[in-house]
Write a protein that holds these residues in place. Structure first.
Motif, PDB file in Angstrom:
ATOM      1  N   ARG A 103      -7.235  -4.101  -5.610  1.00  0.00           N
ATOM      2  CA  ARG A 103      -7.677  -3.458  -6.847  1.00  0.00           C
ATOM      3  C   ARG A 103      -6.499  -3.195  -7.786  1.00  0.00           C
ATOM      4  O   ARG A 103      -6.576  -3.439  -8.981  1.00  0.00           O
ATOM      5  CB  ARG A 103      -8.396  -2.145  -6.551  1.00  0.00           C
ATOM      6  CG  ARG A 103      -9.007  -1.529  -7.788  1.00  0.00           C
ATOM      7  CD  ARG A 103      -9.459  -0.109  -7.548  1.00  0.00           C
ATOM      8  NE  ARG A 103     -10.246   0.421  -8.634  1.00  0.00           N
ATOM      9  CZ  ARG A 103      -9.749   0.775  -9.814  1.00  0.00           C
ATOM     10  NH1 ARG A 103      -8.462   0.644 -10.057  1.00  0.00           N
ATOM     11  NH2 ARG A 103     -10.539   1.250 -10.756  1.00  0.00           N
ATOM     12  N   HIS A 104      -5.405  -2.709  -7.227  1.00  0.00           N
ATOM     13  CA  HIS A 104      -4.225  -2.421  -8.048  1.00  0.00           C
ATOM     14  C   HIS A 104      -3.667  -3.702  -8.677  1.00  0.00           C
ATOM     15  O   HIS A 104      -3.338  -3.722  -9.870  1.00  0.00           O
ATOM     16  CB  HIS A 104      -3.145  -1.738  -7.205  1.00  0.00           C
ATOM     17  CG  HIS A 104      -1.891  -1.469  -7.955  1.00  0.00           C
ATOM     18  ND1 HIS A 104      -1.780  -0.470  -8.903  1.00  0.00           N
ATOM     19  CD2 HIS A 104      -0.688  -2.091  -7.923  1.00  0.00           C
ATOM     20  CE1 HIS A 104      -0.557  -0.479  -9.409  1.00  0.00           C
ATOM     21  NE2 HIS A 104       0.118  -1.453  -8.825  1.00  0.00           N
ATOM     22  N   TYR A 125       0.835  -1.203   0.000  1.00  0.00           N
ATOM     23  CA  TYR A 125       0.000   0.000   0.000  1.00  0.00           C
ATOM     24  C   TYR A 125       0.871   1.255   0.000  1.00  0.00           C
ATOM     25  O   TYR A 125       0.576   2.220  -0.697  1.00  0.00           O
ATOM     26  CB  TYR A 125      -0.937   0.004   1.203  1.00  0.00           C
ATOM     27  CG  TYR A 125      -1.821   1.225   1.233  1.00  0.00           C
ATOM     28  CD1 TYR A 125      -2.934   1.319   0.407  1.00  0.00           C
ATOM     29  CD2 TYR A 125      -1.532   2.298   2.070  1.00  0.00           C
ATOM     30  CE1 TYR A 125      -3.737   2.443   0.407  1.00  0.00           C
ATOM     31  CE2 TYR A 125      -2.328   3.424   2.071  1.00  0.00           C
ATOM     32  CZ  TYR A 125      -3.430   3.490   1.243  1.00  0.00           C
ATOM     33  OH  TYR A 125      -4.215   4.610   1.242  1.00  0.00           O
ATOM     34  N   LEU A 128       2.092   2.053  -3.566  1.00  0.00           N
ATOM     35  CA  LEU A 128       1.156   2.370  -4.646  1.00  0.00           C
ATOM     36  C   LEU A 128       1.407   3.786  -5.144  1.00  0.00           C
ATOM     37  O   LEU A 128       1.763   4.669  -4.362  1.00  0.00           O
ATOM     38  CB  LEU A 128      -0.290   2.243  -4.170  1.00  0.00           C
ATOM     39  CG  LEU A 128      -0.811   0.832  -3.933  1.00  0.00           C
ATOM     40  CD1 LEU A 128      -2.237   0.887  -3.402  1.00  0.00           C
ATOM     41  CD2 LEU A 128      -0.746  -0.004  -5.186  1.00  0.00           C
ATOM     42  N   ASP A 144      -5.919  -4.834 -11.423  1.00  0.00           N
ATOM     43  CA  ASP A 144      -5.810  -3.919 -12.559  1.00  0.00           C
ATOM     44  C   ASP A 144      -4.554  -4.227 -13.370  1.00  0.00           C
ATOM     45  O   ASP A 144      -4.588  -4.295 -14.599  1.00  0.00           O
ATOM     46  CB  ASP A 144      -5.785  -2.470 -12.074  1.00  0.00           C
ATOM     47  CG  ASP A 144      -5.854  -1.459 -13.207  1.00  0.00           C
ATOM     48  OD1 ASP A 144      -6.359  -1.812 -14.291  1.00  0.00           O
ATOM     49  OD2 ASP A 144      -5.422  -0.323 -13.000  1.00  0.00           O
ATOM     50  N   VAL A 145      -3.456  -4.456 -12.689  1.00  0.00           N
ATOM     51  CA  VAL A 145      -2.186  -4.702 -13.373  1.00  0.00           C
ATOM     52  C   VAL A 145      -2.155  -6.086 -14.015  1.00  0.00           C
ATOM     53  O   VAL A 145      -1.714  -6.241 -15.154  1.00  0.00           O
ATOM     54  CB  VAL A 145      -1.006  -4.546 -12.381  1.00  0.00           C
ATOM     55  CG1 VAL A 145       0.281  -5.042 -12.983  1.00  0.00           C
ATOM     56  CG2 VAL A 145      -0.876  -3.095 -11.963  1.00  0.00           C
ATOM     57  N   SER A 178      -7.354  -1.418  -1.683  1.00  0.00           N
ATOM     58  CA  SER A 178      -6.600  -0.694  -2.721  1.00  0.00           C
ATOM     59  C   SER A 178      -5.522  -1.573  -3.339  1.00  0.00           C
ATOM     60  O   SER A 178      -5.313  -1.545  -4.557  1.00  0.00           O
ATOM     61  CB  SER A 178      -5.972   0.566  -2.132  1.00  0.00           C
ATOM     62  OG  SER A 178      -6.965   1.463  -1.733  1.00  0.00           O
ATOM     63  N   GLN A 202      -2.745   7.348  -8.253  1.00  0.00           N
ATOM     64  CA  GLN A 202      -3.567   6.257  -8.763  1.00  0.00           C
ATOM     65  C   GLN A 202      -5.044   6.535  -8.493  1.00  0.00           C
ATOM     66  O   GLN A 202      -5.448   6.801  -7.365  1.00  0.00           O
ATOM     67  CB  GLN A 202      -3.154   4.943  -8.112  1.00  0.00           C
ATOM     68  CG  GLN A 202      -3.955   3.766  -8.609  1.00  0.00           C
ATOM     69  CD  GLN A 202      -3.605   2.503  -7.864  1.00  0.00           C
ATOM     70  OE1 GLN A 202      -2.760   2.512  -6.992  1.00  0.00           O
ATOM     71  NE2 GLN A 202      -4.273   1.438  -8.201  1.00  0.00           N
ATOM     72  N   GLY A 222      -7.334   4.401  -8.561  1.00  0.00           N
ATOM     73  CA  GLY A 222      -7.976   3.225  -7.999  1.00  0.00           C
ATOM     74  C   GLY A 222      -7.881   3.108  -6.493  1.00  0.00           C
ATOM     75  O   GLY A 222      -8.213   2.074  -5.938  1.00  0.00           O
ATOM     76  N   MET A 223      -7.420   4.135  -5.807  1.00  0.00           N
ATOM     77  CA  MET A 223      -7.354   4.076  -4.359  1.00  0.00           C
ATOM     78  C   MET A 223      -8.767   4.099  -3.807  1.00  0.00           C
ATOM     79  O   MET A 223      -9.550   4.965  -4.146  1.00  0.00           O
ATOM     80  CB  MET A 223      -6.562   5.259  -3.801  1.00  0.00           C
ATOM     81  CG  MET A 223      -5.153   5.329  -4.315  1.00  0.00           C
ATOM     82  SD  MET A 223      -4.136   4.004  -3.710  1.00  0.00           S
ATOM     83  CE  MET A 223      -3.347   4.829  -2.383  1.00  0.00           C
TER      84      MET A 223
END
Length: 150
Positions: free
Chosen positions: A114-115, A82, A85, A118-119, A111, A89, A91-92
């Motif tokens: 989600r990251h 975290y 990150l 996403d990646v 978070s 971003q 997407g937090m």
């Protein structure tokens, strides 16, 4: 032995009694020792709620000795991820409620989750150029919904 009685004159908190058997402790040392435990208690509660601490199904001693340290490592790893990150971003995810002033572990794990999705789930394919990615609003809606599921 030292006994300490704490009374909140405003009446918002209940009266508390503390004691210490350690020689040389004064009143402020006893209170500081109690307040210093707060971070430890919060960590254990977060780990119980989000990572399943103390829910090991194994009955053998070695099962517990293997699993519990891994959960502490996972808690530390999520906090580290975290902190790494990107600042900007989008997407937090921060769930807000009345009186909440800081980021909680549930925000951090959501978070990070989600990251990572996403990646790793929605990265641009390198071989098939004809593959179309989802539109950004659809992608964000999917990621936000998945990240909040525990």
């Amino acid at each position: 032995m030292l006994w300490v009685f704490v009374h909140d004159v405003s009446g918002r908190h209940q009266d508390e009694y503390f004691y210490s058997t350690k020689p040389g402790f004064n009143v402020s040392d006893v209170i500081e020792a109690f307040v210093g435990r707060w971070h430890i208690e919060v960590t254990f509660e977060e780990m119980r709620e989000h990572l399943g601490l103390e829910t090991t199904r194994g009955r053998a001693q070695y099962t517990v000795l293997r699993v519990e340290p891994c959960l502490f490592l996972l808690h530390t790893q999520i906090a580290f991820w975290y902190s790494q990150l990107p600042e900007c971003q989008s997407g937090m995810i921060h769930v807000c409620w009345r009186g909440k002033a800081t980021i909680t572990f549930s925000d951090a794990i959501t978070s990070v989750r989600r990251h990572l999705w996403d990646v790793h789930l929605f990265q641009q394919p390198r071989i098939r150029t004809h593959f179309e990615k989802l539109p950004r609003p659809t992608r964000n809606a999917i990621l936000d919904a998945l990240a909040l599921v525990t």
